[in-house]
Each structure stands twice: as structure tokens, then as C-alpha cells.
Design a protein around this motif. Structure first.
Motif, PDB file in Angstrom:
ATOM      1  N   LEU A   1      -1.058  -3.582   6.998  1.00  9.35           N
ATOM      2  CA  LEU A   1      -0.158  -2.004   7.494  1.00  9.35           C
ATOM      3  C   LEU A   1      -0.015  -1.974   8.452  1.00  9.35           C
ATOM      4  O   LEU A   1       1.073  -1.375   8.890  1.00  9.35           O
ATOM      5  CB  LEU A   1      -1.376  -1.027   6.648  1.00  9.35           C
ATOM      6  CG  LEU A   1      -1.128   0.341   6.580  1.00  9.35           C
ATOM      7  CD1 LEU A   1      -1.634   1.699   5.570  1.00  9.35           C
ATOM      8  CD2 LEU A   1      -1.172   1.301   8.052  1.00  9.35           C
TER       9      LEU A   1
ATOM     10  N   ARG B   1      -5.613  -3.970   4.898  1.00 11.63           N
ATOM     11  CA  ARG B   1      -5.226  -2.651   6.324  1.00 11.63           C
ATOM     12  C   ARG B   1      -4.630  -3.241   7.201  1.00 11.63           C
ATOM     13  O   ARG B   1      -3.617  -2.689   7.945  1.00 11.63           O
ATOM     14  CB  ARG B   1      -6.563  -2.787   6.906  1.00 11.63           C
ATOM     15  CG  ARG B   1      -6.624  -1.747   7.601  1.00 11.63           C
ATOM     16  CD  ARG B   1      -7.935  -1.574   8.453  1.00 11.63           C
ATOM     17  NE  ARG B   1      -8.744  -2.266   8.587  1.00 11.63           N
ATOM     18  CZ  ARG B   1     -10.656  -2.196   8.290  1.00 11.63           C
ATOM     19  NH1 ARG B   1     -11.310  -0.887   8.511  1.00 11.63           N
ATOM     20  NH2 ARG B   1     -11.484  -2.841   8.536  1.00 11.63           N
TER      21      ARG B   1
ATOM     22  N   ILE C   1      -5.037   6.174   0.407  1.00 12.68           N
ATOM     23  CA  ILE C   1      -4.175   5.029   0.818  1.00 12.68           C
ATOM     24  C   ILE C   1      -4.136   3.853  -0.846  1.00 12.68           C
ATOM     25  O   ILE C   1      -5.648   4.021  -0.305  1.00 12.68           O
ATOM     26  CB  ILE C   1      -4.163   4.560   1.773  1.00 12.68           C
ATOM     27  CG1 ILE C   1      -3.790   4.936   3.031  1.00 12.68           C
ATOM     28  CG2 ILE C   1      -3.820   3.259   1.924  1.00 12.68           C
ATOM     29  CD1 ILE C   1      -4.388   4.864   4.631  1.00 12.68           C
TER      30      ILE C   1
ATOM     31  N   LEU D   1       0.769  -1.174   0.306  1.00 13.11           N
ATOM     32  CA  LEU D   1       0.082  -0.169  -0.124  1.00 13.11           C
ATOM     33  C   LEU D   1       0.974   1.217  -0.155  1.00 13.11           C
ATOM     34  O   LEU D   1       1.863   1.166   0.301  1.00 13.11           O
ATOM     35  CB  LEU D   1      -1.219   0.108   1.052  1.00 13.11           C
ATOM     36  CG  LEU D   1      -1.628  -1.366   1.631  1.00 13.11           C
ATOM     37  CD1 LEU D   1      -2.612  -1.284   2.506  1.00 13.11           C
ATOM     38  CD2 LEU D   1      -2.665  -1.078  -0.243  1.00 13.11           C
TER      39      LEU D   1
ATOM     40  N   MET E   1       0.672   5.644   0.455  1.00  9.30           N
ATOM     41  CA  MET E   1      -0.589   6.465   1.202  1.00  9.30           C
ATOM     42  C   MET E   1      -0.670   7.831  -0.048  1.00  9.30           C
ATOM     43  O   MET E   1       0.482   8.199   0.067  1.00  9.30           O
ATOM     44  CB  MET E   1      -0.129   7.006   2.395  1.00  9.30           C
ATOM     45  CG  MET E   1      -0.560   8.271   3.585  1.00  9.30           C
ATOM     46  SD  MET E   1      -0.513   8.014   5.203  1.00  9.30           S
ATOM     47  CE  MET E   1      -1.174   6.689   5.966  1.00  9.30           C
TER      48      MET E   1
END
Length: 739
Positions: A350, A347, A199, A144, A146
């Protein structure tokens, strides 16, 4: 992307500017106050005490070390404010001195860590019908990236974007070949307009077939204490879509809001989505907007003084400050999104990355070879591909080897020494084996950021001790002035009124409330006697500070080892089992520190547990001999259990030494925490108040106690009135402090 969408994007960016402008204007008074305090008193005093303490803890420091460095004249011989042997100056000391503005030197490790962090930062490029717009983004997990919401507003917009990693100049000043990865919003895309973050998933393979993993990631941590007011931050960015650049150590945090942070920096427009770092290269904020200069109507101004509008471009705006979104708030919002399946797993990945021990993921970066390419925009549909040939690169990385202590063996050694034998009389001081401290094995358990808590505490304590030896032991004149100022508003209208006034003063000035850490705070400075030795409060026996510091470090390491062993063998211990194990550890492996008001009387709660006014150095044998028994005065003719530490009967203990000091410390506790003790028969009952008052009267306040009081006032903010004004003992209604 349509023309209408671009128009909406311009409107969104203008909205972010307006929000930043309004927040900045609203906080003018607070910001001015912050700058005044920073200028007058320094960085330790501008922010909330609890936030400062958390920041110091993350640096491996404490309030004692900070105040010692603050009051020690600078010595440039070692690059430290403290005149220490260079071998004893660790990164924690230099990091603290940089935080405090006492030292501008930076270890080369700072640059190496920054280089590692920079790998994960790239230029985000989004193609639309009206052209390409750029921002900055950074990898936050293996999958991921951001950036800002106003850089990637929608999943559709992200689908037309890429991230260009390695878009930067090489050592020779020539451009390296960017490595381009497409964004995959269909796999993961989360955005929040209010906090201005997006994200998005990133392809695992670049357009030319290279893997994403060597570019690492920047773990995001929810914990507080990553930055405080006045601290310097660093930014890695692609300003105006240009090659990667760094703004290092010229960027001061001037205000911390609930969700945002304001800082003075050299960032330029186009840096939207950049990570904002502290000096340990932890991400503290997501840069998202500048605070523009405005006219009298609040309208943004261009560099030439004319009114700015979005069509002029970000690079034409005139700036006066910048704003970032606090990363802890971004993570809090991310947790609230209703994700399922693969998106929920990404998620969690992360957040798992954020649990990493180091601020940056430390796998080696990819080799870029010797090939270069001129600046160009690499986006889907029209990118020019150039492939760099493979090249052999040798990397030298820090290697941290730890050896785990066998807790059972260590415990057996400790208990063997703690048990009296025919060869070891009960009055002999008990200490843990310090020979083991010559090897790192003692500190091979419970490692955090490459060091165990015990090792961190030992290093900090020795630095505190070195700082203490460089300071005056007790400044009579300065303490007289401080004492007069502290009690300036106290009026003795009645015994009960004096007690209430003092109780309120002690609580309101108890601003810094350190946790229970005698190794860091008590032994290196607070409890030192004029001869720089420690003296057991009950037996009067002398110890060097190093003895008790090393012994308590060994105890802490053993406790951690035992605790880890317990958790390893207990699949799901409940609260009662955890509490029982904790009690067992404290009983088997005690610190050489005495709470004159026993911890069991206040259920081991803070701030009572860490309140330095009632903590004293005391070998563990005396600590165990007293237990939690209330003080008492025996007649000399009485038959009682005798020990070098004192005399004892059930619910009665009389120390051999230190009666005046422990009486004044106990009386302080009654004033500071009224109603906490004396509600059970085994605690200090009201009828024993006269014992404390007689001990207080019989032993005058010594220079040692005045030093303690001044040192604790530096660390906690409050003082002991019985040391400053012994005559008040007969004027205070202490009886009103009982439940």
C-alpha cells in the motif's frame, strides 16, 4: 450479523455523528475567521504560510507566481488571468488560477483523470440478518480497499461483504453490469474506530471470474500540501447506496483540524467511505460523517424537523456540513499497527503504491461492453450473475518520452566554458550552453510527475517573467503607504533599542520563507531593473532575464544528472560523502546568483539561504571571483588582483559595481539574523562596519532597490529598513548584531 451487532453499529454511527458535531461546534470561531479571511483576502492568506507554500510547491508554482497572478488584471483571451500566448499556458498556471478562484476553466484532462480515479471506487454491500447496509470504498493498492470503520466494523462483518465496482450508469443512462469482488478479511483487515477507517483485502478475481487489476487503485500519499483552506475538493461516492456519482468543484474546505477536515459539499448519507480529492485527483481525506443539524439540546434533527434516531436511516438526517479524516493521519496510524508476515507485506505494498508518480494508477479500465442491468444488490449468497461479453476498446493515453542527458558530457561543456582561456578573458561572463535548452534532453533526468524539477522551474520562471512584464514596475504611492504601515509601531528610543525593535519586526513579518530558487523568484521579477534587464551586481553587465533563467535551468538539470550518477555508483554513501558531493556540484556548476552574505558564513541554512533581500543576479565568473571573501575598500594605489567584477586580495574583496545595494543588503542581514556572522576571521568583522556605512552613504537608494524591496515584501512579508529609511543607518547600533 446479529440484531445486537446491528444495534451496536447504529450506536457507533451515532457516536461518529456526535463527534463530528462537537468538533464542528468547537471550531466555530476558527471557521468564522477562516471564512472572513477567504472573503477579504483570498485563498493564499487563510491557511498557515508554510502549508500554503507546500501546496504551491505541489502545484509546481511559487509565491512569486501566485502574487503576480493575484495582482495582474484578468484577461479572458487565453482562459488565463495572464495575457499569455496559449502555448505558454501550462497546467500549473491554470491549476494555480483555479486554486485562487481566478479562473473556472478546466482542461479536459481533469475529466479524464477523474474517470480513471472513479474506476477504483465501488459500493460496499454487507449482508446481515436484518438486511443489507451500504457504504463506499476505494482500492488503495493492488490488493486492499479502504472504507470507514462504521461501514466495516469487524473482520466478521467484512467477511459478509463485497465491493461492487462499475456500479454506475453508462453513456446512454442505462445501468452497467457491476463487477463484484468478495472481501477477504482473513488475508488482511485493519480498523481504527477513532479515525473511522477500515482496510481490507479484496479477492483478486470477481464472482464471475474477472480480474481486479484493471480497476487500478488510488495511491495514498503522506506528504503534506495536498489541500489548503478555501480549496475546492471533489468526491466520488455511492450516496444512499445508489449508483456512482460525483460531486465536482462545489465543495469548499472551511476548516483543517489536526486529524479531520470540514468541507461544504453535496454528499449524501451513504457516502461513508468515499475518497475526497483535490483538483489533481490526489486523495486528501476519507469522508466519514456529516455534521447534522441539531436542536437546542444538540440532538440531531430529521429533514422534517423532528428528532432523528438511527432507526430512521441516514437518508432522513438534516445536514449542515461534512467531515473527512485527513489521509495523512490515516496512513500514520496504519504504520503503527503491529503486523507481521503476509499482512505486513500487504501494508508495504500500500505504501509503495503511494509512492507512484501520478495521483491515480493509469492502466486502462476494463471494458463493460454494451450490456446493461437494472439496479440490484449483488452480495454473497443470492447474487444474480450476468456476464458482459468481451469487446474491443481502443484507448488513447498520454505518452511521456524523456531522453537522459549524459551528465559527464554536460559537465565537460560547462567546465570548459567556466575556465578562462587566452580567447576567453576572465572578465567575460560565464554561462552554461543554452543551445542544449532547445531539446528536452536537458530535462530528461530526475522526473517527478512526468517532468524534471529543472523543467518545472524553467516553465514556472517563464510564466513569472511574463506576469512581471504585465505589471507596473514600481508603484510609488502604494509603496509609500505600505512603508508607513510597516514601521508604524517602531520607536527610536536608543540605538540599541532601535536595532532590537527592527530585528523583532523583520523576524515576525518574515512569514513566507521561500527556499533558495533564484530561477523562479529572483530573475523573473525581484532583481529586474526598470529596463526589464538583469544587471550583475558586481560587474554591472546586462543580461536578459531569459539568459540567466535558461542557464540556471541547465545547471539544475546537470546537477540532478550528476547527483543521480553519484548515487548510482555509491552503494551506501555516508553523510560526509553526500556533503562532499554536494559541495563539489555547487563548485563545478554554480548558479548565476550571489549571496552578498556568503552561504558558508551561515552553513547554508534556511531561511538565510533563500532570503531574497541578500540575493542578487551575478554571473558565475564574478560569483567565483569573490568566493566567500569579506568586503573591503582598497586604496587606488594598492597592487591587487583585478577583474571586471572587482579587486581582490586574501580576505579582502571590493566590487566594481553595486556597493550601495550590497551594503544595504548586508546591513539588513545583520539586523535580521543577529549573531550569525562575524565570529571567524574570514567573515565580516566588526571593524569593517564603517566600510558598509560609507558605501551606503555614497550611493543613494535607487528605484531598482525600492522595486526590489516592494517585490520581496510581497513574497516574504518583511522589508529592508535601510532602503525605506536610509537615515536610520546612523541611528542603529549595528555593532550589537555581532556575536
Amino acid at each position: 450479523m446479529t440484531v445486537e451487532q446491528l444495534s451496536q453499529a447504529d450506536a457507533d454511527y451515532a457516536s461518529q455523528l456526535e463527534g463530528a458535531r462537537d468538533r464542528y461546534a468547537t471550531r466555530a470561531a476558527e471557521r468564522a475567521r477562516n471564512l472572513r479571511v477567504l472573503d477579504r483576502s483570498g485563498i493564499l492568506y487563510a491557511d498557515a504560510p508554510e502549508r500554503v507554500n507546500k501546496r504551491l510547491a505541489r502545484l509546481g508554482a511559487d509565491w512569486a507566481m501566485a502574487t503576480a497572478i493575484e495582482q495582474t488584471p484578468a484577461a479572458a483571451t487565453t482562459g488565463s488571468s495572464l495575457d499569455l500566448d496559449p502555448d505558454t499556458v501550462g497546467s500549473d498556471v491554470l491549476g494555480l488560477e483555479r486554486l485562487m478562484g481566478r479562473n473556472d476553466l478546466i482542461g479536459v484532462g481533469f475529466l479524464e483523470a477523474g474517470f480513471l480515479a472513479a474506476r477504483s471506487v465501488g459500493r460496499v454491500a454487507v449482508r446481515g440478518v436484518a438486511g443489507i447496509h451500504h457504504g463506499t470504498g476505494f482500492l488503495v493498492s493492488p490488493s486492499l480497499l479502504m472504507t470507514n470503520n462504521h461501514v466495516l466494523r469487524t473482520a466478521d462483518e467484512a467477511g459478509h461483504g463485497v465491493v461492487e465496482l462499475n456500479f454506475q450508469a453508462g453513456l446512454d443512462g442505462q445501468m452497467l453490469i457491476p463487477v463484484v469482488f468478495e472481501l477477504e478479511p482473513e488475508t488482511f483487515f485493519v480498523t481504527d474506530r477513532a479515525l473511522d477507517f477500515s482496510i481490507v483485502a479484496v479477492a483478486q478475481t470477481s464472482q464471475d471470474g474477472r480480474p481486479l487489476s484493471p480497476f487500478g487503485r488510488l495511491p495514498l500519499k503522506e506528504a503534506e500540501g495536498k489541500v489548503i483552506l478555501g480549496e475546492i475538493v471533489n468526491i466520488i461516492q455511492h450516496p444512499n447506496g445508489e449508483p456512482k456519482q460525483l460531486a465536482l468543484r462545489e465543495n469548499k474546505v472551511v476548516d483543517l483540524l489536526e486529524k479531520f477536515v470540514h468541507y461544504e459539499t453535496d454528499t449524501a448519507p451513504g457516502s461513508s467511505g468515499s475518497p475526497v480529492f483535490n483538483d489533481q485527483w490526489e486523495v486528501v481525506a476519507l469522508h466519514h460523517a456529516g455534521v447534522p443539524r441539531t436542536d437546542e439540546n444538540g440532538k440531531p434533527l430529521a429533514l422534517d424537523g423532528s428528532l432523528w434516531h438511527p432507526g430512521m436511516g441516514e437518508h432522513r438526517l438534516a445536514w449542515k456540513a461534512n467531515e473527512g479524516v485527513r489521509i495523512s493521519r490515516v496512513l500514520g496510524a496504519l504504520r503503527q499497527f503491529p503486523l507481521t508476515g503476509a499482512a505486513a507485506a500487504l501494508r508495504e505494498e500500500l505504501f509503495a503504491a503511494g509512492a507512484a508518480l501520478h495521483p491515480v494508477e493509469v492502466s486502462p479500465p476494463p471494458s463493460s461492453g454494451a450490456n446493461h442491468v437494472g439496479p440490484q444488490s449483488l452480495v454473497p449468497g443470492g447474487a444474480t450473475q450476468q456476464t458482459a461479453p468481451a469487446a474491443a476498446v481502443r484507448w488513447t493515453v498520454p505518452l511521456n518520452i524523456s531522453v537522459t542527458l549524459d551528465p559527464a558530457t554536460f559537465q565537460a561543456q560547462a567546465l570548459a566554458q567556466a575556465q578562462p582561456t587566452a580567447e576567453t578573458p576572465t572578465e567575460a561572463p560565464v554561462s552554461l550552453p543554452t543551445a542544449a535548452l532547445a531539446t528536452p534532453a536537458v530535462f530528461g533526468v530526475g522526473h517527478i510527475d512526468g517532468q524534471s524539477p529543472a523543467e518545472n522551474d524553467l516553465a514556472a520562471a517563464l510564466v513569472n517573467l511574463a506576469a512581471a512584464r504585465a505589471r507596473p514596475y514600481y508603484d510609488t504611492d502604494a509603496d509609500r503607504i505600505a512603508r508607513a504601515s510597516y514601521y508604524a509601531d517602531i520607536r527610536s528610543d536608543s540605538p540599541a533599542g532601535l536595532r532590537r525593535a527592527l530585528a523583532e519586526l523583520l523576524e515576525s513579518t518574515h512569514k513566507h520563507r521561500p527556499a533558495y530558487k533564484p530561477i523562479r523568484l529572483l530573475y523573473p521579477w525581484v532583481d529586474l531593473h526598470p529596463d526589464e534587464q538583469l544587471r550583475s551586481i558586481y560587474s554591472g553587465k546586462d543580461f536578459t532575464p531569459e539568459e540567466l533563467i535558461q542557464a540556471d535551468a541547465a545547471v539544475e538539470a546537470a546537477r540532478i544528472g550528476r547527483w543521480q550518477e553519484f548515487l548510482l555508483h555509491e552503494s551506501a554513501p555516508g553523510p560526509e560523502a553526500l556533503e562532499a558531493e554536494f559541495e563539489s556540484l555547487e563548485a563545478a556548476l554554480p548558479f548565476n546568483c550571489e549571496h552578498v552574505v556568503p552561504q558558508s558564513w551561515f552553513a547554508k541554512k534556511e531561511p538565510m539561504r533563500g532570503d531574497l533581500h541578500h540575493l542578487f543576479a551575478c554571473e558565475s565568473a564574478c560569483n567565483s571571483f569573490r568566493g566567500n571573501i569579506p568586503y573591503f575598500d582598497f586604496m587606488d594605489s594598492e597592487e591587487v588582483v583585478r577583474h571586471a567584477c572587482g579587486r581582490r586580495e586574501p580576505l579582502k574583496f571590493e566590487p566594481s559595481a553595486g556597493k550601495g545595494a550590497v551594503a544595504r543588503a548586508t546591513l539588513y542581514f545583520l539586523l535580521r539574523y543577529p549573531g550569525f556572522i562575524g565570529d571567524e576571521a574570514r567573515e565580516l568583522q566588526r571593524e569593517r562596519l564603517d566600510i558598509l556605512l560609507s558605501w551606503h552613504a555614497a550611493q543613494v537608494v535607487s528605484e531598482y532597490e525600492r522595486h526590489r524591496n516592494a517585490a520581496i515584501a510581497e513574497m516574504q512579508g518583511n522589508r529592508n529598513p535601510l532602503i525605506d529609511h536610509p537615515e536610520w543607518a546612523g541611528e542603529i547600533d549595528f555593532a550589537g548584531a555581532w556575536p
